[in-house]
Design an enzyme around this catalytic site. Sequence first.
Site, PDB file in Angstrom:
ATOM      1  N   THR B 234       0.847  -1.169   0.000  1.00 40.29           N
ATOM      2  CA  THR B 234       0.000   0.000   0.000  1.00 40.29           C
ATOM      3  C   THR B 234       0.870   1.201   0.000  1.00 40.29           C
ATOM      4  O   THR B 234       1.909   1.188   0.623  1.00 40.29           O
ATOM      5  CB  THR B 234      -0.820   0.055   1.268  1.00 40.29           C
ATOM      6  N   GLU B 332      -7.463  10.635   4.737  1.00 38.75           N
ATOM      7  CA  GLU B 332      -7.775  12.026   4.385  1.00 38.75           C
ATOM      8  C   GLU B 332      -9.150  12.414   4.925  1.00 38.75           C
ATOM      9  O   GLU B 332     -10.159  11.827   4.569  1.00 38.75           O
ATOM     10  CB  GLU B 332      -7.721  12.211   2.870  1.00 38.75           C
ATOM     11  N   ASN B 492      -9.358  16.745  -1.666  1.00 38.37           N
ATOM     12  CA  ASN B 492      -9.213  16.150  -2.980  1.00 38.37           C
ATOM     13  C   ASN B 492      -9.828  16.949  -4.110  1.00 38.37           C
ATOM     14  O   ASN B 492      -9.626  16.641  -5.280  1.00 38.37           O
ATOM     15  CB  ASN B 492      -9.748  14.716  -2.972  1.00 38.37           C
TER      16      ASN B 492
END
EC number: 2.3.1.35
Lengths: 497, 497
Positions: B234, B332, B492
Amino acid sequence: MPPKGTAAVRRLLNFTTQARSYSAPADRSIPAAKQKYVPSSGTYPKGFLAGSAFAGVKASNTKYDDLALVVSETPCPTAAIFTKNVFQAAPVKKSKYFLAARQDHAFRGVVVNSGCANAVTGSVGQEHAETMARTTDECFSDAADEIPKTLVMSTGVIGQRLPIDRITAAIPTLHSNLGSTHEHWLNAAKAICTTDTFPKLISRTFTLPSHPDTTYSITGMTKGAGMIHPNMGTLLGIICTDAKIEDRSMKRLLDIAARHSFNSISIDGDTSTNDTVAFFANGAAAPPDVDPIATPPPESQRSRWSEDTKAFISVLHDFMTDLAKLVVRDGEGATKFVTIRVRSDISQATAKRAAVSIAKSALVKTALYGKDANWGRILCAIGYAPGIMPSPELPEVVPPKTTRDQRRKQIQPSNTSVSFIPTDGSEELKLLVRGEPEEVDESRAKQILEMEDLEILVRLEDFPGDSVNEDYKVYEAVMYTCDLSHEYVTINGDYRT
Amino acid sequence: MPPKGTAAVRRLLNFTTQARSYSAPADRSIPAAKQKYVPSSGTYPKGFLAGSAFAGVKASNTKYDDLALVVSETPCPTAAIFTKNVFQAAPVKKSKYFLAARQDHAFRGVVVNSGCANAVTGSVGQEHAETMARTTDECFSDAADEIPKTLVMSTGVIGQRLPIDRITAAIPTLHSNLGSTHEHWLNAAKAICTTDTFPKLISRTFTLPSHPDTTYSITGMTKGAGMIHPNMGTLLGIICTDAKIEDRSMKRLLDIAARHSFNSISIDGDTSTNDTVAFFANGAAAPPDVDPIATPPPESQRSRWSEDTKAFISVLHDFMTDLAKLVVRDGEGATKFVTIRVRSDISQATAKRAAVSIAKSALVKTALYGKDANWGRILCAIGYAPGIMPSPELPEVVPPKTTRDQRRKQIQPSNTSVSFIPTDGSEELKLLVRGEPEEVDESRAKQILEMEDLEILVRLEDFPGDSVNEDYKVYEAVMYTCDLSHEYVTINGDYRT
């Protein structure tokens, strides 16, 4: 003056004060930007009636109609497509059963409630769905049948029981509210809404080649606006036409038309438990001597379809595409309508998997919301698409008819290109050409991303745009989707209350 | 006073003014709620050095270190796992090649840059990745090899080229900044961060059964914080131990330990192009006469594993799970750490597919953010999980060893139960029991959802909790995930700038 806070909160405030709110206002007034999608008149199919009534399904709703009824004056052939979610809601199970038991024959209509999905409600939920259908049947002058002739749909919160007594009490009023004017249809389209910001109703007229003097009508309503990633049938949709169609052709026609319309949209990648699109054809506009539109032969023998069948499928497909697009246009929190077109010379499935993965990517969708030409995220989403990226849980699925040549082909940067296609007809903006990043004019990208509509074109082809030989085939898949905004989070962080 | 606006904007302001901001502050100070996850000391493996330097990879970064180097003082066996995304970044391709060409033998370390992923950058990108490795190799006193002995990692925006000259110019400084103190390791962990709000570094000591007087160390760093849904490896992870391990055992051990640690987390369902976890073992703490940990026989012959192998796999698995959890903890915009545990008597794949689908559902994640016990969305996500819900693009995949009995079993509401498991040890809150919704005490649900940590337990079993006979087997899959917040959209919607 905005409240003081961290930089992040200030950034967030910047977003929100740009008036990007698209969710349903509390008074259900239609946002100015959406009014153009609501018709002020329509030509509705003969012999159909529509209407709405108030039942108070959701306790917080004290005044807006939440029951809808669409009815044919005569019994008519009917088909429906349903969600493939393994937890199908009670109305889905019941409507499926009614259609199978009656073999798509002689239905009268569909009764709908919003405010509660009647999903995962156990055996009581199924009784409730059947009670809705039977109570509606009792309103018709013709005697009730053993198997109900009314389909049932529900939409709203999952896992709560219907207030069935309030619904059955309101059904006679609902029936007496039926009518054939534009207002009647619009009221029904409004009553099926949940988080939608506008009712979705369209109507068209058309003719058939064998008797071009007869004018037929088709109308339909649908609703969104979240948990939208249909897999056969989406959300709720009701389509009625006064053309004459054989009972046993209904389902085939609906399946063919749904494939690239309702099954090509995604708002949040969540396939609902209640998706249902029902299709009624009462033949009321057809001259008595006209043959019904017949079951088409398999699609591989498209040349053998009758001219009327071809024409009608084309009408139905275009109509359902327009209806499905309205759902995306009103996606929860959506500020953008995005068409994702993927071409691939590997297979239709490859193109579709890539398009679906882009349409579902939270990173692509937030970038679109932020008007950020972050095309790397588009690539990334193709690269991890289920069925494209092998994983222990989902090995790559090779379509049965793949040729050895196709099997050898792989998606790789050197045969991948990405462009933005502006929807004002101006020139394509190339972002990646055969794996090589373009020098992107950021101000031009910004300009394109300022528009409400956008097309993303992805080519996964060895010879993009070049027709190298007759055998070289390019498959195309299209998905319609929207962006992922703060408003989506707001709506869905607090949906049940 | 908040600005005037629509009801929706006011609702949004309500959310944001509740101080739920978790994104990285501009000055890179660590949010108070996250400071507990950053160690103030550690015991680091012998013979390893770490350090960082500033190169200015991202133009907007003018002062924070964005290069990291982790090095073994002696050449050591090394393994790595990589993303399965078909668009693998240049550093992934190069590191894979180095490992294969050297047969996991005699590496010196790994050089990392943040600020740019060097992904989809064509052939130039691959040259850049190799240049990073070779320039680092030149800093070592032992002669450079034909195949580099330094692995490469990059993280940041996709589709932009590395400013390679700035990086190579800084590598000698990076090398001279190496050291073995806690600060050196922490600096390296900081330098690999992007949208992370805190550096992720842990260390542990352990012993092995065959010589319990020797104390070994293992340390690791990782980074998130978006585009996280690993499929082998990851994001970036670096794990170093001073235990002695055979070259050819490294990859097997890493694979086994990764399966239920790094491969069981998801933040946004987006599998990155750059995921890499590298694992170094230099044996510096092992007494000279100790045998290296050897390649374990296949997992089906677990009883034949040596005691040291069993003990080390357990250490590595637990260590990597803790490291992976830190990534989720810093997802996030995350305000919640959520464990999703699914038990199924059908197959391991069924349990995993359901867990993954829940972990990826935007509707589940926004409900968690809104502290809304909307369990219907959990059910819905199970019902449409790829591989569970059949679809034209992804037919149901039946695991090869499925018995006929298992094949007959289906997920259905009547064998489905859902509970919230409070993380303070208080009683389980049942939401759905064998398909029947419970009367949920909403204030109790709210109380549980107020906690930062939550476990969702799903049972897809005929006999939940009852051991009916010896053959009755229940499989379990666990995913670690977080919620989907406004802050995720903010981060984002505007990442590249």
